[in-house]
Design a protein around this motif. Structure first.
Motif, PDB file in Angstrom:
ATOM      1  N   SER A   2       0.842  -1.200   0.000  1.00  0.00           N
ATOM      2  CA  SER A   2       0.000   0.000   0.000  1.00  0.00           C
ATOM      3  C   SER A   2       0.880   1.253   0.000  1.00  0.00           C
ATOM      4  N   TRP A   3       0.277   2.400  -0.333  1.00  0.00           N
ATOM      5  CA  TRP A   3       1.080   3.626  -0.363  1.00  0.00           C
ATOM      6  C   TRP A   3       1.579   3.990   1.034  1.00  0.00           C
ATOM      7  N   ASP A 157      -7.181   8.854   3.006  1.00  0.00           N
ATOM      8  CA  ASP A 157      -8.354   9.110   2.162  1.00  0.00           C
ATOM      9  C   ASP A 157      -9.586   9.515   2.985  1.00  0.00           C
ATOM     10  N   SER A 188       1.298   4.326  -6.148  1.00  0.00           N
ATOM     11  CA  SER A 188       0.187   3.584  -5.516  1.00  0.00           C
ATOM     12  C   SER A 188      -0.713   4.512  -4.692  1.00  0.00           C
ATOM     13  N   THR A 191      -5.169   5.731  -5.366  1.00  0.00           N
ATOM     14  CA  THR A 191      -6.088   4.654  -4.997  1.00  0.00           C
ATOM     15  C   THR A 191      -7.467   4.867  -5.628  1.00  0.00           C
TER      16      THR A 191
END
Ligand code: SF4
Length: 321
Positions: A2-3, A157, A188, A191
């Motif tokens: 994941s980032w 996010d 990445s 998203t």
């Protein structure tokens, strides 16, 4: 990965970065004790040239002895201190507010005009976001907000979703702008959740990237950005003219053509902001003008960036002509 994991896993020391790039650690130009530490994501290092200390991507992030020079430049070249209204809130131009939404970046760019910015004094809390929303609501002349930093996309996010939702309740707001380098250095970060947040916003969300060299955009990132553009996301690029990185017509031509391929529109080519400890990146304006004049002959107008300088209190970016 994941980032967020990529963000945890970045290169934070010069020896580990140079070992990865198969470059000798004894090079006399390297400066090991900078108070502005290195930060380089592995996915960005993957796009660097192995064994080459002159790689244009490496040059943007590697501390060198020239940074020790105290000659020339100032700590706050854009006099941002004069434009701070409240913690992390700046008004430099009419109709728009700039917010230091995060004091963190995924990468430390040696030429950054905010390399001496007191981020600790401007850490944004929930209360500060409330102050910002109230400030925007109360002043109908404000039609644009710029989420800047640091890098606003270091925020998770769900946090961004709340912020953009709140901004959407302000009926006179016309544009939400995000200034970010994170998706370029850690792709990445793009998203599906982020895309959905942007697409759900009734107020257009414009992302302005910071890409200085065509090598920063590889085939996979170009494809992702193009896919995002095709579902309605709007991207611009602002680059900085940097000695030894992109100060030739050929590199500039490739940069803006590659941006176009990725669905990113040309915005600005910035004259270097005269920040202290980064003077070795400075290209003089005459040379910049020669590059831009030749570039105009090679590129269609819609791929041309405006060559500009930010001059404190000028009221707008100032075109260099
Ligand atoms: S604010 Fe932008 S230019 Fe400055 S260090 Fe962070 S990513 Fe680099």
């Amino acid at each position: 990965m994941s980032w967020q994991q990529e963000l945890q896993n970045i290169f934070k020391t010069i020896p580990e970065l140079l070992a990865y790039l198969e470059i000798s650690q004894d090079h006399p130009s390297i400066f090991y004790d900078s108070s502005f530490p290195i930060k380089v994501p592995r996915s960005f290092a993957n796009r660097m040239l192995k064994g080459n200390i002159d790689c244009p991507l490496l040059k943007q992030v590697l501390p060198v002895q020239s940074e020790l020079s105290e000659e020339g430049g100032v700590y706050d070249p854009l006099m941002e201190d004069e434009f701070i209204e409240d913690r992390g809130i700046l008004q430099k131009f009419q109709h728009r507010l700039l917010v230091i939404a995060s004091g963190h970046c995924a990468i430390h760019c040696r030429y950054c005009f905010r390399r001496h910015f007191p981020y600790d004094e401007h850490r944004f809390s929930t209360k500060d976001w409330t102050i910002l929303f109230e400030r925007l609501k109360a002043d109908r002349s404000l039609n644009e907000v710029i989420l800047s930093g640091g890098d606003p996309l270091t925020l998770p996010d769900n946090r961004l979703e709340t912020i953009i939702h709140q901004l959407n309740t302000i009926d006179h707001l016309e544009i939400i702008r995000i200034h970010s380098r994170l998706p370029i250095v850690i792709p990445s970060r793009l998203t599906s959740e982020l895309q959905s947040i942007i697409r759900k916003s009734k107020i257009p969300v414009v992302i302005v990237f910071h890409i200085n060299h065509p090598q920063e955009l590889d085939a996979s990132l170009i494809k992702t950005l193009k896919d995002w553009q095709q579902v309605g996301c709007v991207f611009f690029n602002q680059a900085v003219l940097l000695k030894g990185v992109n100060d030739t017509v050929t590199v500039q031509e490739n940069l803006w053509r590659t941006c176009f391929k990725a669905g990113i529109q040309a915005y600005y080519l910035h004259q270097f902001d005269d920040v202290k400890n980064a003077q070795h990146f400075k290209v003089n304006k005459d040379q910049g003008l020669e590059i831009i004049t030749e570039l105009r002959k090679r590129l269609p107008g819609f791929m041309m960036p405006s060559y500009v300088q930010e001059i404190p209190f000028a009221g707008s970016k100032v075109p260099i002509v």
